[in-house]
Design a protein around this motif. Structure first.
Motif, PDB file in Angstrom:
ATOM      1  N   LEU A 135      -3.842   7.395  -3.484  1.00 21.76           N
ATOM      2  CA  LEU A 135      -4.024   6.235  -2.614  1.00 21.76           C
ATOM      3  C   LEU A 135      -3.836   4.982  -3.458  1.00 21.76           C
ATOM      4  CD1 LEU A 135      -7.334   7.484  -0.940  1.00 21.76           C
ATOM      5  CD2 LEU A 135      -4.988   7.932  -0.188  1.00 21.76           C
ATOM      6  N   VAL A 136      -2.931   4.116  -3.039  1.00 24.88           N
ATOM      7  CA  VAL A 136      -2.552   2.971  -3.860  1.00 24.88           C
ATOM      8  C   VAL A 136      -2.571   1.695  -3.023  1.00 24.88           C
ATOM      9  CG1 VAL A 136      -0.867   2.056  -5.502  1.00 24.88           C
ATOM     10  CG2 VAL A 136      -0.954   4.518  -5.058  1.00 24.88           C
TER      11      VAL A 136
ATOM     12  N   ARG B  90       5.823  -0.447  -7.010  1.00 26.13           N
ATOM     13  CA  ARG B  90       5.561   0.690  -6.120  1.00 26.13           C
ATOM     14  C   ARG B  90       6.324   1.922  -6.585  1.00 26.13           C
ATOM     15  NH1 ARG B  90       8.100   2.253  -0.713  1.00 26.13           N
ATOM     16  NH2 ARG B  90       6.689   3.885   0.016  1.00 26.13           N
ATOM     17  N   SER B  91       7.587   1.723  -6.980  1.00 26.12           N
ATOM     18  CA  SER B  91       8.387   2.856  -7.467  1.00 26.12           C
ATOM     19  C   SER B  91       7.797   3.431  -8.749  1.00 26.12           C
ATOM     20  CB  SER B  91       9.830   2.407  -7.700  1.00 26.12           C
ATOM     21  OG  SER B  91      10.424   1.977  -6.493  1.00 26.12           O
TER      22      SER B  91
ATOM     23  N   TYR C 132       0.865  -1.178   0.000  1.00 29.85           N
ATOM     24  CA  TYR C 132       0.000   0.000   0.000  1.00 29.85           C
ATOM     25  C   TYR C 132       0.902   1.228   0.000  1.00 29.85           C
ATOM     26  CZ  TYR C 132       1.144   0.167   4.965  1.00 29.85           C
ATOM     27  OH  TYR C 132       1.835   0.220   6.152  1.00 29.85           O
ATOM     28  N   ASP C 133       0.344   2.362  -0.385  1.00 32.95           N
ATOM     29  CA  ASP C 133       1.142   3.585  -0.429  1.00 32.95           C
ATOM     30  C   ASP C 133       0.210   4.796  -0.479  1.00 32.95           C
ATOM     31  OD1 ASP C 133       3.390   5.130  -0.382  1.00 32.95           O
ATOM     32  OD2 ASP C 133       4.188   4.451  -2.313  1.00 32.95           O
TER      33      ASP C 133
ATOM     34  N   SER D 168      -2.406  -7.223  -9.286  1.00 33.19           N
ATOM     35  CA  SER D 168      -3.629  -6.419  -9.255  1.00 33.19           C
ATOM     36  C   SER D 168      -3.317  -5.096  -8.560  1.00 33.19           C
ATOM     37  CB  SER D 168      -4.750  -7.164  -8.513  1.00 33.19           C
ATOM     38  OG  SER D 168      -4.421  -7.317  -7.144  1.00 33.19           O
ATOM     39  N   CYS D 169      -4.144  -4.083  -8.836  1.00 33.39           N
ATOM     40  CA  CYS D 169      -3.862  -2.758  -8.276  1.00 33.39           C
ATOM     41  C   CYS D 169      -5.134  -1.919  -8.288  1.00 33.39           C
ATOM     42  CB  CYS D 169      -2.765  -2.068  -9.077  1.00 33.39           C
ATOM     43  SG  CYS D 169      -2.207  -0.493  -8.375  1.00 33.39           S
ATOM     44  N   CYS D 170      -5.245  -1.036  -7.320  1.00 35.84           N
ATOM     45  CA  CYS D 170      -6.306  -0.026  -7.300  1.00 35.84           C
ATOM     46  C   CYS D 170      -5.642   1.321  -6.989  1.00 35.84           C
ATOM     47  CB  CYS D 170      -7.363  -0.362  -6.254  1.00 35.84           C
ATOM     48  SG  CYS D 170      -8.783   0.761  -6.274  1.00 35.84           S
TER      49      CYS D 170
END
Length: 759
Positions: free
Chosen positions: A569-570, A589-590, A558-559, A623-625
């Motif tokens: 928001l990740v 993430r980077s 998360y980030d 997967s990602c939001c």
């Protein structure tokens, strides 16, 4: 190659003739009594036993198939294209503990790859008597190599005339070369042809293919079948109640090691009294098995009547008229009395002092152990009681010193002086590792005599010191302690040594796990955010839980990224676990942070990260939001790539599952499109982003888990700015059940966001 496929292009039997001839030549070259050839099959990566000489096929069914990536000598010889020699059980244990555990008997073996031009067809294998070392074996290297090369060339030529040479059927079982035993029962001993028919104990013989070749009347009575129904028949077909794993293991030992074995068997029911007997027997028989060059001689006595049995006289020392060494019972076209002349006295006692521990049980138990402590606990719970031991110590090798990793049963503090000993100290626990050979002491006095001045933890007992060596690499040593003096039979010594090899492999795996886990934990700790940005209008809380099964790190992250006048928001989840997943997670993430800081809209962030993942690691996916939030207005824009739907808790306490359209997971389609949805986050509302580890449970639908999480979020108290519960406490509440679970199959990431209310 199946016979049906063979006959399409070749003369019938041409392939099998080549194979049986090569096996016979290999056995003669090595002085072996068992031989075989494995061939590649039509299934990629799978070898099948094509010909087996000198052994009954049913006894060796577990070894009919061999995957080329398994840690077995046949697989290594085929895959690496090298000859492998194993002089004795100790060397087999060191290099191939799984083979030694499955066949814990006294024998040596040789494996030679069969190659034609550049085509690897299979492996020639031969079992021979154990020797002190490979160099002392009666091994004719040139003949053995020539046999394998000739077979490879013949198979290449055969393949030129037809389809690919493969073998997909069951093995062809043939007698060993030069076996004078009759086939199919032809020429067997006639009933009533000699004094053996008058013996009060049961006597029968079996050739090396497992067929009855002689049965005296008492044996027929004890086995419960007329002699006419036994002669020439397979042992397991004629007497199916002997088809038990424990009995088959004893017969394998006699056939492979050529050492006598003694054991008891249980009949399904006691046969009735017959005219030859006039008495009724119990349901257990004591069997003694004596191997010879052409098969096995059995004596059978009802348990409890062993002392009354009349035993055969032994032959005088030296070789007999047919070149046999004393004690080798002849087989084949001999009369019954001659066949019995060399049978040693049948003591009728059970084989071993204990039922030998099945190696598969330890192997299965060790497969669940991932740390050195868990491995040691398995040994304590499984192996030690099976042999009647009460004390255990396991030492692990580090920097040429042995350090105590586990102990149980020894007096408190007794082992402390031995912790950290160097490899040049003369102690049995050190010498068993440096020499690679187990040490067995049947009494404490024997141990004290071998190592004068050594401290003893008891006045009575026995000790076994076992080397822990995995694939030739030293791992440590193991000490088994027994409260009373006891002997160690040859089979027990072999089994214990082989089981120590399995323990060594498990400990080596555990050490690699610990090293990789420490590396992965450090990597993931460095990649996850140490703290989240502080914003006057927005409060965020993140939580991460590693999985508890296997490697306790993974690809969830998360980030929160400060980008311009807003926040990104990740949350994401990379496929898999371990160092690779954590490394890929760090790269993603980077990438997401870079796109966010560059002011890219959500759809470009998703598509750009998708293409990057495909370039970095084809075959990996995630997967990602991604949600871009305006803290002043609460307006948000969201894009989703195969990730679970977010949850939104309204200020009035109602919680719902958002329905955001999305694209496929990252890393699959370089042209994937990720639609964007507009949202609004009201002051006091809570937005929950999470990974599937929080809502998935084995055996249940993921929608049920999402509903549980939604209900928990709805029941949580509303976070406030100065008083009352914080968002962090809400996050802790949502993961509390998962935190207490001891069997989480996946790691978990959670990110909560709320827009502060103003006063």
């Amino acid at each position: 190659m199946t016979e049906s496929a063979e006959s399409q292009h070749w003369a019938p039997g041409r392939l099998t003739a080549l194979l049986t001839g090569a096996v016979a030549e290999a056995m003669r070259a090595v002085g072996g009594h068992v031989g075989g050839v494995y061939l590649r099959s039509s299934t990629p990566g799978l070898l099948r036993l094509a010909v087996l000489a000198g052994l009954p096929g049913p006894l060796f069914r577990p070894w009919w198939r061999m995957h080329v990536d398994r840690p077995f000598p046949v697989a290594d010889a085929h895959r690496l294209g090298v000859e492998i020699q194993l002089a004795d059980p100790t060397e087999t244990m060191r290099r191939y503990p799984q083979l030694a555990a499955g066949l814990p008997f006294r024998f040596g073996s040789v494996y030679v790859p069969v190659v034609g031009a550049s085509t690897a067809y299979g492996v020639l294998s031969v079992v021979r008597p154990a020797t002190a070392d490979a160099s002392s074996a009666p091994l004719d290297r040139d003949r053995l190599t020539e046999a394998a090369q000739a077979l490879g060339a013949a198979l290449l030529e055969l393949e030129a005339d037809g389809p690919a040479v493969v073998w997909d059927g069951e093995p062809l079982c043939v007698p060993p070369p030069g076996d004078g035993a009759p086939e199919g029962g032809a020429g067997r001993v006639a009933a009533g042809d000699g004094a053996a028919d008058l013996l009060p104990e049961g006597v029968f013989t079996m050739d090396r293919l497992g067929r009855f070749s002689y049965v005296n009347p008492r044996a027929a009575l004890l086995l419960g079948r007329p002699r006419a129904e036994l002669l020439g028949q397979s042992l397991w077909h004629a007497v199916p109640w002997l088809e038990q794993p424990a009995y088959e293991d004893q017969l394998r030992g006699a056939l492979l090691s050529r050492d006598p074995v003694h054991f008891q068997v249980r009949r399904p029911q006691a046969p009735g009294a017959g005219p030859e007997s006039g008495e009724r027997y119990g349901d257990r028989l004591s069997l003694s098995v004596y191997p010879g060059p052409h098969g096995l001689t059995f004596t059978a006595v009802p348990v409890g009547r062993e002392a009354q049995a009349t035993t055969a006289a032994s032959h005088p020392g030296g070789a007999g008229p047919d070149g046999r060494e004393d004690g080798d019972p002849p087989f084949g076209p001999l009369t019954a009395p001659a066949a019995l002349a060399d049978v040693p006295a049948a003591a009728g006692t059970p084989a071993n002092g204990t039922e030998l521990y099945p190696p598969v049980i330890l192997a299965l138990a060790l497969s669940e152990a991932v740390t050195a402590r868990q491995v040691s606990a398995v040994v304590m719970q499984e192996l030690l009681p099976a042999f009647g031991g009460r004390r255990l110590a396991i030492y692990l090798l580090q920097d040429r010193h042995l350090y105590l990793a586990w102990e149980s049963g020894f007096p408190k503090g007794f082992l402390d002086p031995f912790d950290g000993v160097a490899l040049d100290v003369r102690l049995p626990g050190v010498e068993t590792l440096t020499t690679g050979r187990p040490l067995f002491f049947e009494s404490m006095q024997q141990l004290a005599a071998a190592y004068p001045g050594i401290a003893l933890d008891a006045e009575e007992g026995a000790r076994a010191f076992l080397p822990l060596i995995a694939s030739g690499r030293p791992v440590g040593s193991c000490i088994l302690g027994f409260d009373r003096p006891r002997g160690f039979s040859p089979q027990e010594r072999t089994v214990l040594t082989a089981l120590a090899g399995l323990v060594a492999q498990a400990l080596e795996r555990a050490q690699r796990y610990d090293t990789e886990a420490a590396l992965a934990r450090g990597l993931q700790a460095a990649l996850l955010p140490h703290r989240l940005p502080v914003h006057p209008r927005v409060e965020t809380a993140g939580r991460y839980l590693p999985g508890t099964q296997g490697m306790d790190v993974g690809g969830d992250w998360y980030d929160v990224v400060e980008a311009g006048d807003g926040l990104a928001l990740v949350i994401g989840d990379v496929q898999g676990h371990g160092v690779q997943a954590a490394a890929t997670m760090g790269q993603l993430r980077s990438a997401v942070r870079a796109f966010a800081l560059g002011g890219h809209p959500p759809e470009e962030v998703m598509s750009g990260t998708n293409r990057l993942l495909i370039d970095l690691d084809p075959g990996q996916f995630a997967s990602c939001c991604y949600i871009r939030l305006d803290p002043l207005t609460g307006a948000a824009r969201a894009a989703r790539a195969g990730h679970p739907q977010p949850l939104l808790r309204r200020p009035d306490g109602r919680a719902e599952v958002l329905d955001l359209p999305g694209g496929v997971v990252l890393g699959v389609d370089p042209g994937a499109v990720y639609p964007v949805v507009d949202l609004r986050l009201e002051p006091g509302a809570v937005l929950a982003l999470y990974t599937d580890g929080l809502v998935e449970r084995p055996g249940t639908d993921i929608d049920e888990g999402i509903e549980r999480l939604r209900a928990a979020l709805a029941g949580a108290a509303t976070p406030t700015r100065r008083t009352g519960p914080s968002l962090g406490r809400t996050a802790d509440l949502l993961i509390e059940e998962a935190r207490q679970a001891t069997d989480r199959p996946d790691d978990i990431a959670l990110l909560l966001t709320t827009l502060r209310t103003t006063r």
